[in-house]
Design a protein around this motif. Structure first.
Motif, short mmCIF file in Angstrom:
data_model
loop_
_atom_site.label_atom_id
_atom_site.label_comp_id
_atom_site.label_asym_id
_atom_site.label_seq_id
_atom_site.Cartn_x
_atom_site.Cartn_y
_atom_site.Cartn_z
N TYR A 112 0.84 -1.18 0.00
CA TYR A 112 0.00 0.00 0.00
C TYR A 112 0.88 1.24 0.00
O TYR A 112 2.03 1.21 0.44
CB TYR A 112 -0.92 0.02 1.23
N GLY A 113 0.30 2.34 -0.49
CA GLY A 113 1.01 3.60 -0.46
C GLY A 113 0.80 4.31 0.87
O GLY A 113 0.11 3.82 1.76
N HIS A 114 1.43 5.47 1.01
CA HIS A 114 1.28 6.26 2.23
C HIS A 114 1.14 7.74 1.88
O HIS A 114 1.68 8.21 0.88
CB HIS A 114 2.49 6.07 3.16
N LEU A 115 0.40 8.43 2.72
CA LEU A 115 0.32 9.88 2.64
C LEU A 115 1.24 10.46 3.70
O LEU A 115 1.30 9.97 4.82
CB LEU A 115 -1.11 10.37 2.92
N SER A 116 1.96 11.50 3.32
CA SER A 116 2.75 12.25 4.29
C SER A 116 1.98 13.54 4.55
O SER A 116 1.91 14.42 3.69
CB SER A 116 4.14 12.55 3.73
N VAL A 117 1.36 13.63 5.73
CA VAL A 117 0.49 14.74 6.07
C VAL A 117 1.18 15.61 7.12
O VAL A 117 1.46 15.16 8.23
CB VAL A 117 -0.87 14.25 6.62
N SER A 118 1.46 16.86 6.74
CA SER A 118 2.10 17.80 7.66
C SER A 118 1.02 18.70 8.27
O SER A 118 0.27 19.36 7.54
CB SER A 118 3.13 18.65 6.92
N LEU A 119 0.94 18.71 9.61
CA LEU A 119 -0.10 19.47 10.31
C LEU A 119 0.54 20.46 11.28
O LEU A 119 1.62 20.20 11.83
CB LEU A 119 -1.02 18.53 11.10
N GLN A 120 -0.17 21.56 11.50
CA GLN A 120 0.18 22.49 12.57
C GLN A 120 -1.01 22.56 13.50
O GLN A 120 -2.11 22.94 13.10
CB GLN A 120 0.52 23.88 12.03
N ILE A 121 -0.79 22.18 14.76
CA ILE A 121 -1.87 22.11 15.75
C ILE A 121 -1.61 23.16 16.81
O ILE A 121 -0.55 23.16 17.45
CB ILE A 121 -1.94 20.71 16.38
N THR A 122 -2.56 24.06 17.01
CA THR A 122 -2.38 25.18 17.93
C THR A 122 -3.46 25.16 19.00
O THR A 122 -4.64 24.92 18.70
CB THR A 122 -2.45 26.52 17.17
N GLY A 123 -3.05 25.42 20.25
CA GLY A 123 -3.99 25.46 21.36
C GLY A 123 -3.24 25.36 22.67
O GLY A 123 -2.02 25.56 22.73
N SER A 124 -3.95 25.02 23.73
CA SER A 124 -3.28 24.82 25.01
C SER A 124 -2.46 23.53 24.95
O SER A 124 -2.67 22.68 24.08
CB SER A 124 -4.31 24.72 26.14
N PHE A 125 -1.52 23.39 25.88
CA PHE A 125 -0.63 22.24 25.85
C PHE A 125 -1.40 20.92 25.93
O PHE A 125 -1.18 20.00 25.15
CB PHE A 125 0.38 22.34 27.00
N ASN A 126 -2.34 20.85 26.89
CA ASN A 126 -3.11 19.62 27.05
C ASN A 126 -3.97 19.33 25.83
O ASN A 126 -4.10 18.18 25.39
CB ASN A 126 -3.99 19.71 28.30
N ALA A 127 -4.58 20.39 25.27
CA ALA A 127 -5.44 20.19 24.10
C ALA A 127 -4.62 19.73 22.90
O ALA A 127 -5.06 18.87 22.12
CB ALA A 127 -6.18 21.49 23.77
N LEU A 129 -1.81 18.00 22.99
CA LEU A 129 -1.44 16.60 23.21
C LEU A 129 -2.62 15.67 22.94
O LEU A 129 -2.46 14.60 22.34
CB LEU A 129 -0.94 16.41 24.64
N ARG A 130 -3.81 16.07 23.40
CA ARG A 130 -4.99 15.23 23.16
C ARG A 130 -5.27 15.11 21.66
O ARG A 130 -5.64 14.04 21.17
CB ARG A 130 -6.20 15.81 23.89
N THR A 131 -5.09 16.21 20.94
CA THR A 131 -5.33 16.18 19.50
C THR A 131 -4.33 15.28 18.79
O THR A 131 -4.69 14.49 17.90
CB THR A 131 -5.26 17.60 18.92
N LEU A 132 -3.06 15.38 19.19
CA LEU A 132 -2.04 14.50 18.60
C LEU A 132 -2.39 13.02 18.83
O LEU A 132 -2.30 12.19 17.92
CB LEU A 132 -0.67 14.81 19.19
N GLY A 133 -2.79 12.72 20.06
CA GLY A 133 -3.15 11.33 20.38
C GLY A 133 -4.37 10.87 19.61
O GLY A 133 -4.43 9.74 19.12
#
Length: 205
Positions: A112-127, A129-133
């Protein structure tokens, strides 16, 4: 009297030959039928084994098809990339962060192929981390390949406001199709508009 004995002797001898001949013919006929029966029995056994193998092959094929369908659910179809990226942005909003898609590219792979998705996530530290997870543990073949954090001071009253955190993350996402070469993909409208606005602001400055 002697002639009668000779006659009876030859008569019994002739009868014996007839009986032996009949027995030989019967034995040969039975032997031929036995061979034919064995041949038919072997053919039936072979066809039965073929039927069993065919049924087993069909069962295995159905099982493989079911497993393949289950596996494919963990991969993003190249036709569903834009909805997938929109889903990532929605996930961020639900957790109190802003998710911006910086870039997306498709890379070849086997099987299978793969997508390389680059994201910038902004918010409070806990938020953040929760979004990354939440993104990493989406029901897809997803993993973080690069991650950096940065922070900016909070605006307003510094004693009551928390600093704003930003995570620059690159995710590797499995795709169902196998692209031949690395190909840039279209971004969601919200991301494209944000990028265009940033470029216009930079030009004006």
């Amino acid at each position: 009297m002697k002639n009668k004995l000779i006659f009876y002797f030859f008569a019994w001898l002739l009868l014996l030959f007839v009986v032996i001949g009949a027995y030989v013919m019967w034995y040969n006929a039975v032997g031929a039928e036995s061979i034919q029966i064995l041949k038919v029995s072997s053919e039936i056994k072979a066809k039965t084994q073929d039927s069993v193998r065919l049924a087993l092959a069909k069962s295995q094929l159905a099982s493989l098809s079911s497993e393949e369908s289950t596996i494919e659910q963990y991969f993003v179809s190249t036709n569903d990339v834009v909805p997938f990226l929109t889903q990532l942005e929605t996930t961020g909003r639900s957790l109190g962060t802003e998710v911006r898609v910086v870039s997306v590219s498709a890379t070849p792979g086997t099987p299978y192929g793969h997508l390389s998705v680059s994201l910038q996530i902004t918010g409070s530290f806990n938020a953040v981390l929760r979004t990354l997870g939440a993104i990493e543990y989406e029901p897809y073949d997803t993993g973080i390949t690069s991650l950096t954090f940065s922070t900016t001071p909070a605006t307003g009253d510094a004693t009551s406001s928390s600093p704003v955190w930003s995570a620059s993350a690159v995710f590797s996402v499995g795709t169902e199709d196998k692209p031949a070469v690395a190909t840039p993909l279209l971004l969601p409208k919200s991301t494209a508009s944000s990028t265009a606005t940033t470029s216009a602001t930079t030009t004006a400055l």
